[in-house]
Design an enzyme around this catalytic site. Structure first.
Site: not given
Ligand SMILES: Cc1ncc(COP(=O)(O)O)c(C=O)c1O
Length: 382
Positions: A70, A178, A200, A236, A328
């Site tokens: 993300g 999300q 994930h 790759t 995060c």
């Molecule tokens: C709303 C949102 N955006 C972006 C991300 C980032 O995604 P990634 O961990 O796959 O880089 C998250 C991860 O928690 C998220 O909740």
């Protein structure tokens, strides 16, 4: 008992997804850029994955670009559109994920863009009238507004926001990390120029995601190197990740109605238990409004107490995995920028429960009862 209620941070891999990935980790090991049969076999798996994802989202395969997740997809949408179109102004909200906020703040610091923030009410809802007014004064801007908030579960009306962006010829990016795999996105109906996904978050593998780019938006390459991803992102490919991502999205769409009903039931059960067990409990943002918020997220606000600081620790000791703010950045000790925006009493403790398809009612009961008993100081470690 071990209970995982941090599904907005990440989810458990579905065994069906693992099964789809395994051949790419064993016999199908060719480099997809190689022209021999080993390479061609893997190339066709990747292109099948792209086609399946595009089909699910009602888009074309050429509109899907695989990324490392993300964060990369959000960065790309923002940076590439600003660079490609020479945009000078961006509009976002103060409760976006850091993948968006930090990217835009960095570009502002470099002097590349001016940044405006759309007004939010005390529940964190976006004031679309203000978005309209901001765009009326600076039409051709980048607008980046998330679909589902990872901390408080608020949902944005993507269609209404898209109409406003279209009216002012704005470029519209939505962080759909999300909601991808939990809600249906029909790209023939949405007016978003970019949306994103991270496998994930819907029982797929970590470290893989995608960026959707609407046709006609011809952005510059975002990782310079080889000709992978049609010259847009060299390197790759994460072949097993890509195959796992497509499989996870396929399963998510196949089972979505049943999973939504199950998970929403769990969320309602948790709300009811906490309301009857803890006097003064409230819920942040719109997260307790069933049907109006992400069904996977419940942000609980607990009345001031001397146990607040030790709450997550005590839940962890009891085997319950939750998050205090944004998962995060869990592990860091800085307060949540999202909860700060809602002007929540800083003496209240906040716990984010986030639910997934593997959770059970027994787990909800155990987590709720543990939290209630901690609150009653029956078993607290201070
Ligand atoms: C709303 C949102 N955006 C972006 C991300 C980032 O995604 P990634 O961990 O796959 O880089 C998250 C991860 O928690 C998220 O909740």
């Amino acid at each position: 008992m071990k209970v995982y209620l941090d599904n907005a941070a990440t989810t458990q891999l579905d065994p069906e997804v693992l099964e789809a990935m395994l051949p790419l980790m064993t016999e199908q090991f060719g480099n997809p850029s190689s022209i021999h049969s080993f390479g061609r076999a893997v190339r066709s798996s990747i292109e099948r994955a792209r086609k399946n994802i595009a089909g699910i989202l009602n888009a074309a395969p050429a509109e899907i670009f695989f990324t490392s997740g993300g964060t990369e997809a959000d960065n790309t949408a923002i940076r590439s559109s600003i660079e490609t179109f020479g945009l000078k102004h961006a509009i976002t909200s103060r409760i976006e994920h850091h993948a968006v906020l930090h990217t835009l703040e960095h570009l502002k610091k470099l002097g590349v863009i001016e940044l405006s923030f759309v007004n939010l009410n005390e529940k964190g809802e976006v004031d679309l009238g203000h978005l309209d007014a901001l765009l009326a004064s600076k039409p051709r801007s980048l607008v980046s507004l998330m679909h589902g908030n990872n901390e408080i579960g608020n949902l944005l009306d993507l269609e209404a926001a898209g109409d406003i962006c279209e009216k002012y010829d704005a470029i519209f990016h939505s962080d759909t990390v999300q909601t991808m795999g939990h809600y249906r996105h029909d790209l023939q109906k949405l007016k978003t120029n970019f949306i994103v996904g991270a496998a994930h978050k819907f029982n797929g593998p970590k470290g893989v995601g995608f960026l959707y780019v609407r046709p006609g938006i011809k952005i510059h390459p975002f990782v310079h190197g080889g000709a992978q991803e049609r010259n847009m992102r060299g390197g790759t490919e994460n072949i097993y990740g890509i195959v796992g991502l497509a499989k996870a999205l396929e399963i998510a769409y196949r089972d979505m109605d049943a999973h939504q009903a199950h998970i929403e039931g769990l969320k309602g059960r948790m709300i009811a238990k906490l309301q009857s067990g803890i006097e003064g409990v409230t819920f942040n943002g719109k997260s307790a409004e069933l049907g109006e918020s992400l069904y996977t997220v419940l942000s609980v606000s607990l009345p001031p107490s001397d146990i607040s600081d030790m709450l997550l620790f005590n839940l962890d000791i009891a085997g319950i995995a939750v998050s205090g703010g944004s998962a995060c950045s869990s592990g860091t000790d800085i307060g949540s920028h999202v909860l700060n925006e809602l002007r929540i009493d800083e003496n209240r403790a906040n716990v984010r429960f986030s639910f997934g398809k593997y959770n059970t009612e027994a787990e909800i009961d155990y987590a709720a009862e543990t939290l209630i008993s901690l609150y009653k100081k029956e078993s607290i470690i201070l």
